[in-house]
Design an enzyme around this catalytic site. Structure first.
Site, PDB file in Angstrom:
ATOM      1  N   CYS A 410       4.228  -4.430   6.410  1.00 47.57           N
ATOM      2  CA  CYS A 410       3.278  -4.186   5.303  1.00 47.57           C
ATOM      3  C   CYS A 410       4.128  -3.954   4.056  1.00 47.57           C
ATOM      4  CB  CYS A 410       2.329  -3.037   5.620  1.00 47.57           C
ATOM      5  SG  CYS A 410       3.130  -1.471   6.019  1.00 47.57           S
ATOM      6  N   ARG A 415       1.129   1.022   7.318  1.00 44.02           N
ATOM      7  CA  ARG A 415       0.017   0.259   7.891  1.00 44.02           C
ATOM      8  C   ARG A 415       0.463  -0.518   9.121  1.00 44.02           C
ATOM      9  NH1 ARG A 415      -1.780  -2.705   2.394  1.00 44.02           N
ATOM     10  NH2 ARG A 415       0.412  -2.274   1.932  1.00 44.02           N
TER      11      ARG A 415
END
Length: 455
Positions: A410, A415
């Site tokens: 990410c 994430r």
């Protein structure tokens, strides 16, 4: 692209069922009449079995998602869900969100819970079905029926589906059992269980506002120091492990107010070599939703002097930039970009402290959410893990070959750490995290980048 592009993707094999009326209702009555205050008809296990091929029916698991994933909750003999069932948890109805109606309507469409179908709702506590049935009835659904999944679970010959590594994300009830000195399922070989709370900032920040009892605070800056917030070097990670008294044989449960931070720290703990690392599914909100209280007292870490192995002991879990450059030429490797669509095509960087926008050439869009701090494509409305069929449908829509080695990335690893863990829960283990992400890659101007929609 967004989650709306896959809302009509069919989910695998819906179960189909026939019903019998309750004692006061005949088998021939009009089943489409509106319900009168949860006057639900009940089906038997035999009837369920005999009608598995009628696609005018759908079966819905209304329990908390941990039970759907594989945990044996509410005294059910086997964990997991009836093969072909979709999930629509009663817990979702209690979430306080301005977007709740929109999100739940989208979930109904994605899961194929159509008012024209006969819908069998099941639970094991007699309460979850009532909540979901009331909700659906108010929306005009009237072909609703009920089933007790405990009956299905008693028969070992009837198929139930559990995610291969469901134990990696734990329900609050299991954490409570640990705190009460019990030995929950999958913890039989746990030698030393430690509970930590991962969040950004010192104890005066999120931790002091409330945390799972006994949990020790880990400031994420400790494992990814400012000003760049990249993964700390191995020497500093070794010091971190000893400062907290971690050993390779520990079982660590990571909790916190922000599930993304919990997954980030959990992956780092796995990387240094702790053998058993788990995350509270849904974070502190799940703990409170289960009826448990957070504590505010500070729990101090207990330093140690021997981790028991070289750090990192699981170095293959995290990829470096040179490794990514080499792997991108391998047809059996896929770099999965878990950022928003706008970040992926270079319309925005996603970060206030990093202004370069774009993507790594060859990275495949892997979905995430609408911003750098959200992950709604992978979560239910209560921030628990979304079901595996729907996650796999996202990947299929981007033509991600799950037979390949999947390296998730990410902006800086938060994430992607959560998505990596979900992939592992689902049973995809040929995986890794490209931890430095887009920020690490684009900070070196010699690295190639691209923008725009991929051809």
């Amino acid at each position: 692209m967004s989650i709306k592009h896959i809302k009509n993707i069919a989910l695998s094999a819906v179960l189909v069922l026939s019903i019998t009326a309750l004692s006061a209702c005949s088998k021939d009555e009009d089943k489409s009449e509106p319900l009168a205050e949860l006057d639900l008809k009940t089906i038997t296990t035999e009837e369920l079995q005999s009608n598995l091929e009628d696609d005018s029916w759908i079966v819905v698991d209304t329990r908390q998602n941990d039970a759907y994933n594989g945990w044996s909750l509410d005294n059910v003999e086997r964990g997991g869900h009836i093969e072909g069932a979709v999930d629509f948890s009663a817990n979702w109805l209690d979430v306080d969100s301005d977007k709740k109606d929109e999100v739940l309507d989208e979930a109904l469409k994605t899961k194929g819970i159509d008012s024209n179908k006969n819908i069998v709702l099941y639970d094991a506590n007699g309460e979850d079905v009532k909540s979901v049935a009331n909700y659906l009835n108010e929306k005009g659904y009237n072909k609703l029926y009920t089933y007790d999944v405990s009956e299905w679970a008693k028969d070992e010959k009837l198929p139930m589906v559990s995610y291969k590594n469901y134990k990696m994300i734990v329900p609050p009830q299991v954490v409570r059992e640990v705190l009460d000195g019990k030995t929950p399922e999958t913890f039989e070989n746990a030698k030393n269980i430690k509970i930590v709370e991962a969040s950004w900032g010192e104890e005066s920040e999120a931790y002091s506002k409330g945390h799972v009892p006994t949990s020790v605070h880990i400031n994420t800056d400790t494992v990814e120091p400012p000003p760049n917030w990249m993964l700390a070097n191995d020497k500093d990670l070794a010091k971190f492990a000893l400062d907290y008294g971690f050993t390779k044989d520990d079982t660590v449960i990571v909790t916190g107010p922000d599930t993304m931070a919990s997954y980030r720290v959990a992956v780092i703990l796995r990387y240094i070599g702790i053998s058993d690392v788990r995350v509270l599914n849904g974070g502190n909100d799940a703990w409170v939703s289960a009826g448990y209280e957070l504590e505010t007292k500070s729990n101090q870490k207990t330093p140690g002097d021997n981790f028991g192995a070289t750090i990192p002991s699981n170095s293959d879990l995290i990829d470096t930039i040179p490794e990514i450059k080499e792997a991108l030429d391998d047809p059996k490797f896929t770099l999965v970009d878990n950022r928003s669509w706008k970040e992926y095509i270079g319309k925005e960087s996603g970060y206030s402290y990093h202004d370069k926008a774009g993507r790594i050439p060859g990275a495949v869009y892997g979905y995430a959410g609408t911003s750098s701090v959200t992950l709604e494509d992978y979560r239910n409305i209560d921030n628990t893990m979304r079901n595996a069929d729907e996650i796999k449908a996202l990947w299929d829509s981007s033509k991600i070959d799950t037979n390949n080695h999947l390296s998730f990335m990410c902006g800086s690893g938060w994430r992607a750490a959560e998505v990596l863990t979900y992939a592992n829960v689902m049973g995809f283990e040929n995986t890794s995290l490209y931890s430095d992400g887009w920020i690490g890659w684009s900070s070196d101007t010699s690295n190639p980048t691209e923008t725009g929609e991929p051809k």
